[in-house]
Write a protein that holds these residues in place. Sequence first.
Motif, PDB file in Angstrom:
ATOM      1  N   CYS A   1     -81.036 -41.749 -19.029  1.00  0.00           N
ATOM      2  CA  CYS A   1     -80.714 -40.659 -19.950  1.00  0.00           C
ATOM      3  C   CYS A   1     -80.621 -39.374 -19.147  1.00  0.00           C
ATOM      4  N   VAL A   2     -79.454 -38.785 -19.158  1.00  0.00           N
ATOM      5  CA  VAL A   2     -79.247 -37.534 -18.432  1.00  0.00           C
ATOM      6  C   VAL A   2     -79.246 -36.385 -19.417  1.00  0.00           C
ATOM      7  N   GLY A   3     -80.065 -35.386 -19.136  1.00  0.00           N
ATOM      8  CA  GLY A   3     -80.122 -34.205 -19.982  1.00  0.00           C
ATOM      9  C   GLY A   3     -79.320 -33.055 -19.395  1.00  0.00           C
ATOM     10  N   SER A   4     -78.813 -32.207 -20.266  1.00  0.00           N
ATOM     11  CA  SER A   4     -78.029 -31.049 -19.798  1.00  0.00           C
ATOM     12  C   SER A   4     -78.929 -29.944 -19.264  1.00  0.00           C
ATOM     13  N   ALA A   5     -80.234 -30.076 -19.515  1.00  0.00           N
ATOM     14  CA  ALA A   5     -81.207 -29.113 -19.014  1.00  0.00           C
ATOM     15  C   ALA A   5     -82.570 -29.791 -18.934  1.00  0.00           C
ATOM     16  N   TYR A   6     -83.474 -29.134 -18.221  1.00  0.00           N
ATOM     17  CA  TYR A   6     -84.825 -29.679 -18.114  1.00  0.00           C
ATOM     18  C   TYR A   6     -85.530 -29.597 -19.466  1.00  0.00           C
ATOM     19  N   THR A   7     -86.281 -30.626 -19.787  1.00  0.00           N
ATOM     20  CA  THR A   7     -87.133 -30.609 -20.966  1.00  0.00           C
ATOM     21  C   THR A   7     -88.508 -31.139 -20.561  1.00  0.00           C
ATOM     22  N   ALA A   8     -89.528 -30.636 -21.224  1.00  0.00           N
ATOM     23  CA  ALA A   8     -90.892 -30.934 -20.802  1.00  0.00           C
ATOM     24  C   ALA A   8     -91.265 -32.393 -21.023  1.00  0.00           C
ATOM     25  N   THR A   9     -91.159 -32.831 -22.252  1.00  0.00           N
ATOM     26  CA  THR A   9     -91.557 -34.185 -22.605  1.00  0.00           C
ATOM     27  C   THR A   9     -90.321 -34.990 -22.974  1.00  0.00           C
ATOM     28  N   MET A  10     -90.277 -36.191 -22.446  1.00  0.00           N
ATOM     29  CA  MET A  10     -89.143 -37.073 -22.747  1.00  0.00           C
ATOM     30  C   MET A  10     -89.662 -38.437 -23.155  1.00  0.00           C
ATOM     31  N   ALA A  11     -88.873 -39.131 -23.922  1.00  0.00           N
ATOM     32  CA  ALA A  11     -89.342 -40.413 -24.450  1.00  0.00           C
ATOM     33  C   ALA A  11     -88.178 -41.319 -24.799  1.00  0.00           C
ATOM     34  N   TRP A  12     -88.521 -42.559 -24.992  1.00  0.00           N
ATOM     35  CA  TRP A  12     -87.578 -43.552 -25.505  1.00  0.00           C
ATOM     36  C   TRP A  12     -88.098 -44.068 -26.844  1.00  0.00           C
ATOM     37  N   PHE A  13     -87.191 -44.154 -27.778  1.00  0.00           N
ATOM     38  CA  PHE A  13     -87.469 -44.751 -29.077  1.00  0.00           C
ATOM     39  C   PHE A  13     -86.487 -45.889 -29.292  1.00  0.00           C
ATOM     40  N   ARG A  14     -86.777 -46.715 -30.284  1.00  0.00           N
ATOM     41  CA  ARG A  14     -85.828 -47.761 -30.623  1.00  0.00           C
ATOM     42  C   ARG A  14     -85.849 -47.987 -32.125  1.00  0.00           C
ATOM     43  N   GLN A  15     -84.737 -48.509 -32.604  1.00  0.00           N
ATOM     44  CA  GLN A  15     -84.630 -48.816 -34.015  1.00  0.00           C
ATOM     45  C   GLN A  15     -83.890 -50.132 -34.183  1.00  0.00           C
ATOM     46  N   ALA A  16     -84.601 -51.116 -34.676  1.00  0.00           N
ATOM     47  CA  ALA A  16     -83.993 -52.415 -34.953  1.00  0.00           C
ATOM     48  C   ALA A  16     -83.364 -52.391 -36.339  1.00  0.00           C
TER      49      ALA A  16
END
Length: 121
Positions: A22-37
């Motif tokens: 996952c590439v962000g256009s700017a720095y962010t402090a906290t990042m995560a992955w979620f999923r939805q089945a």
Amino acid sequence: QVQLVESGGGAVQTGGSLRLSCVGSAYTATMAWFRQALGKEREGVAAIDPNLHTTFADSMKGRVTIFRDNTKNTLYLQMNSLKPEDTAIYYCAASRGFSRDPLRAEGYNFWGQGKQVTVSS
């Protein structure tokens, strides 16, 4: 606004591995992955804060690694020993601050478009 663009994912057999980016256009402090089945609520998979402290869903512990490259504003999720129940759309999420509960979707302001992961038996 921060734009998040995911890549990776796809289809694998049970026991296989996949990596999401996952590439962000700017720095962010906290990042995560979620999923939805299909037919289920979105759930947190893994998160990483600015101090590189990581949090994992119980269902994923020992099977996933989350890491980030701040020089590239990029987040990764390495998934191993995949199971059919891991089949879902996986979303990258980001927040400018810390999250008290990093696996809760409410703590994130920015979301990617999602990537399908399909695990066949």
